[in-house]
Scaffold this motif. Structure first.
Motif, PDB file in Angstrom:
ATOM      1  N   ARG A  27       0.836  -1.204   0.000  1.00 29.11           N
ATOM      2  CA  ARG A  27       0.000   0.000   0.000  1.00 29.11           C
ATOM      3  C   ARG A  27       0.864   1.245   0.000  1.00 29.11           C
ATOM      4  O   ARG A  27       0.642   2.190  -0.745  1.00 29.11           O
ATOM      5  N   ARG A  28       1.860   1.212   0.856  1.00 29.47           N
ATOM      6  CA  ARG A  28       2.730   2.377   0.931  1.00 29.47           C
ATOM      7  C   ARG A  28       3.491   2.581  -0.369  1.00 29.47           C
ATOM      8  O   ARG A  28       3.630   3.713  -0.848  1.00 29.47           O
ATOM      9  N   ALA A  29       3.944   1.494  -0.952  1.00 29.06           N
ATOM     10  CA  ALA A  29       4.662   1.601  -2.229  1.00 29.06           C
ATOM     11  C   ALA A  29       3.755   2.173  -3.310  1.00 29.06           C
ATOM     12  O   ALA A  29       4.193   2.923  -4.181  1.00 29.06           O
ATOM     13  N   ILE A  30       2.478   1.830  -3.248  1.00 25.35           N
ATOM     14  CA  ILE A  30       1.533   2.358  -4.230  1.00 25.35           C
ATOM     15  C   ILE A  30       1.293   3.839  -3.988  1.00 25.35           C
ATOM     16  O   ILE A  30       1.312   4.649  -4.917  1.00 25.35           O
ATOM     17  N   VAL A  31       1.082   4.191  -2.718  1.00 30.98           N
ATOM     18  CA  VAL A  31       0.834   5.595  -2.393  1.00 30.98           C
ATOM     19  C   VAL A  31       2.011   6.464  -2.818  1.00 30.98           C
ATOM     20  O   VAL A  31       1.821   7.547  -3.389  1.00 30.98           O
ATOM     21  N   GLU A  32       3.206   5.999  -2.568  1.00 29.89           N
ATOM     22  CA  GLU A  32       4.394   6.788  -2.901  1.00 29.89           C
ATOM     23  C   GLU A  32       4.786   6.648  -4.371  1.00 29.89           C
ATOM     24  O   GLU A  32       5.801   7.196  -4.800  1.00 29.89           O
ATOM     25  N   ARG A  33       3.994   5.914  -5.118  1.00 27.35           N
ATOM     26  CA  ARG A  33       4.193   5.753  -6.558  1.00 27.35           C
ATOM     27  C   ARG A  33       5.497   5.049  -6.916  1.00 27.35           C
ATOM     28  O   ARG A  33       6.051   5.245  -8.004  1.00 27.35           O
ATOM     29  N   ALA A  34       6.003   4.246  -5.973  1.00 25.86           N
ATOM     30  CA  ALA A  34       7.166   3.422  -6.294  1.00 25.86           C
ATOM     31  C   ALA A  34       6.723   2.320  -7.244  1.00 25.86           C
ATOM     32  O   ALA A  34       7.473   1.901  -8.125  1.00 25.86           O
ATOM     33  N   ILE A  35       5.530   1.812  -7.056  1.00 28.63           N
ATOM     34  CA  ILE A  35       4.933   0.924  -8.053  1.00 28.63           C
ATOM     35  C   ILE A  35       3.665   1.594  -8.543  1.00 28.63           C
ATOM     36  O   ILE A  35       2.975   2.275  -7.775  1.00 28.63           O
ATOM     37  N   ARG A  36       3.393   1.439  -9.838  1.00 31.09           N
ATOM     38  CA  ARG A  36       2.325   2.223 -10.447  1.00 31.09           C
ATOM     39  C   ARG A  36       1.324   1.339 -11.171  1.00 31.09           C
ATOM     40  O   ARG A  36       1.600   0.157 -11.425  1.00 31.09           O
ATOM     41  N   PRO A  37       0.170   1.880 -11.469  1.00 27.11           N
ATOM     42  CA  PRO A  37      -0.877   1.081 -12.136  1.00 27.11           C
ATOM     43  C   PRO A  37      -0.327   0.331 -13.325  1.00 27.11           C
ATOM     44  O   PRO A  37       0.399   0.900 -14.151  1.00 27.11           O
ATOM     45  N   GLY A  38      -0.653  -0.944 -13.399  1.00 25.74           N
ATOM     46  CA  GLY A  38      -0.190  -1.784 -14.488  1.00 25.74           C
ATOM     47  C   GLY A  38       1.077  -2.558 -14.170  1.00 25.74           C
ATOM     48  O   GLY A  38       1.382  -3.542 -14.843  1.00 25.74           O
ATOM     49  N   ASP A  39       1.798  -2.147 -13.160  1.00 26.72           N
ATOM     50  CA  ASP A  39       3.016  -2.866 -12.789  1.00 26.72           C
ATOM     51  C   ASP A  39       2.673  -4.286 -12.349  1.00 26.72           C
ATOM     52  O   ASP A  39       1.679  -4.515 -11.662  1.00 26.72           O
TER      53      ASP A  39
END
Lengths: 242, 242
Positions: A27-39
Motif C-alpha cells: 500500500r505504501r509503495a503504491i501511495v508513494e508511486r514506487a509501483i504504479r498502475p499496471g506494474d
DNA sequence: TGGGATTTGTTCGTATGTATT
DNA sequence: GAATACATACGAACAAATCCC
C-alpha cells in the motif's frame, strides 16, 4: 511457558501477521508511486522479496484485490489496478461522502491530545515540502487516515482508509507529475475549523479540499515505465516479526 | 479455437469462480439468518458441504473476513462475526451516508426499464409478506443493492453491498425476532420520490427508512443456539459450475 | 506457428496449536 | 494435568495455462 508473542487477538480488519505486513508495504509503495498502475506483481517475486512462500504472497494479493488496489486475472500475473476514469471520479465521490461524516463527528470534539497530534502531523507535512515528493504524498494521505482514526469508529476508519488508498492510486494514474498534494494549508484550515467547533465550515472545507485534490487529476500523465520490481520494493520490506 | 468458457474478465470485486460462489452462498445464509453470529465455520466442513477442498473454503473465509462478515482468529475455527453494539451503530451510519449518495444520483434519472425493475421487486416483496421471514429479509436487503446497481458505479455498488450485508448481520444479532423488515411501504414511497425527481424528499425518505430499520435493533435478541452446520447450509449450496 | 520457460491453480502432507476428556 | 482428537498454518509438488522468443 512461552511469553513471546502469543498474539491471540481477533483478526478483524488488518494485521494478520506476515500477510498484513506485506499489504502495508505494498500500500505504501503504491501511495508513494514506487509501483504504479499496471506494474506486475508475480507471486514468486513478491514472496522472495519479503522472505515468505508463495502462499503468503498470494494471500496478500487477494486481500489487496479486495481493496481495489490490485487486479487479479485468471491464470495471469497480478498487476497494480488501473481504474478507469469513471471509476476514478466515483472513488473520489464516495470518499468525499465518508470524509464529510468524519469531520461532522470530529467538529468540536477533539481532545487536547488529538489537537496536538494533528498539529504535529501538519508540521511534518510542512517540513517535507521541500524534500521528496513521495514523503509529501504519503503524509497527505495519512492526514486523512489520522482524522478517521480519531472518530474511534473502526468501520468508518476502515472504509476511509481503503478509499484514501484507492484515491492515491487514482492520482498516481491521472494526475500531472509534480502537481503533488500541496494542500497543507487546507489541512491546517480544516483543523482550525474542527477545533473551533464549526461543523458546517469544516465539512465545507473538506469538500473543497478533496475536490481540489481530485481536480488535479484532470490531466493524463505520461505512461508508466517498467522497472525492476525487486529494487522498487526494497525500501518497503518490513521486518517479518509478526 | 476454444470457444468454451475463456473467462478472461478482470476479476475486480466478485465472482472468482468457486470461491465467489461460496461467498455468495454464505452471505445469503447470513442475511436469511440460517447461520448467525458466533456460529462456527470450519474449513473442513465448509469444503465438504460445497464439494471443494480446504484451500478454496479458506479463500472464501478470507474474503468474507475482509468484508467484516466472518472473524478469523489465529489457529482457531472461523466464526460468523459478532459486531459490538457500537460497531453496529457505526455500520448503519456509514451505510446511510452512502445510500444518500445513491438516491441523490438516481433521483429523476431512472429509465423506464429501471422503474419497472423496482416496481417488480417491490411486488415480490409484498408477495413474500405472508411467507417465510427469511425471504422477506433477503428481498429487503436486495432492494437496496438493486438501487446501488442502478447508479452504474461499481465503487458505490460494492460498498453499499458490503454495508448492506453487514447491517443484515447486525440485525440478526440485535433485532427482536419477528420484527422483520416490514418497510415495503417505505420502499414504495422512496421509489415514487425518485421517479418524481424529488431528490431532497428521496434522501429524506431513505434517511428515515434506514433509521427505522436500525431502530428495530434496540432490543437484544435471545442468544443464538448451536445447530448442525451441514443442514443449515444445505439450501445455500450453489452448483459449482464456475 | 511452435515450443520451452514461466507463472498460476490446486491439492495434500506435515507441523503446530487448540479444545476436550 | 496429561493425553487424545481436531483444526489450522504453511510449504512442497504437480498440472494446466500463459507468455515470449
Amino acid at each position: 511457558m512461552r511469553d513471546e508473542i502469543t498474539r491471540d487477538e481477533t483478526t478483524r480488519v488488518e494485521a494478520k501477521g506476515r500477510v498484513g505486513s506485506i499489504c502495508r508495504s505494498l500500500r505504501r509503495a503504491i501511495v508513494e508511486r514506487a509501483i504504479r498502475p499496471g506494474d506486475r506483481l508475480p507471486e514468486d517475486a513478491l514472496g522472495e522479496r519479503f522472505g515468505v512462500s508463495r502462499t503468503i504472497a498470494r494471500q496478500a494479493l487477494g486481500q489487496l484485490a479486495g481493496e481495489g488496489l490490485v487486479e487479479l486475472r485468471r491464470n495471469r500475473i497480478a498487476v497494480v489496478a488501473t481504474p478507469s476514469w469513471e471509476e476514478a471520479r466515483d472513488t473520489f465521490d464516495v470518499r468525499i461522502s465518508l470524509e464529510r461524516l468524519v469531520v461532522g463527528r470530529l467538529a468540536g470534539r477533539l481532545t487536547q491530545a488529538q489537537q496536538g497530534e494533528l498539529h504535529a502531523h501538519i508540521a511534518r507535512e510542512e517540513a517535507a515540502q521541500g524534500g521528496s515528493e513521495a514523503a509529501s504524498i504519503r503524509l497527505a494521505t495519512e492526514f486523512h487516515l489520522l482524522l478517521a482514526e480519531m472518530t474511534r469508529s473502526p468501520v468508518l476508519e476502515r472504509y476511509v482508509a481503503e478509499l484514501g488508498y484507492r484515491c492515491a492510486l487514482v492520482l498516481s494514474l491521472y494526475s500531472r507529475p509534480h502537481s503533488a498534494e500541496c494542500g497543507v494549508a487546507e489541512h491546517r484550515a480544516l483543523v482550525a475549523a474542527l477545533i473551533a467547533g464549526d461543523a458546517e465550515r469544516a465539512v465545507s472545507l473538506m469538500d473543497h479540499h478533496l475536490d481540489a485534490v481530485a481536480e488535479r487529476a484532470r490531466i493524463v500523465a505520461a505512461p508508466p515505465r517498467e522497472r525492476d520490481l525487486g529494487r522498487l520494493l526494497a525500501p518497503y520490506v518490513e521486518t517479518v516479526g509478526g
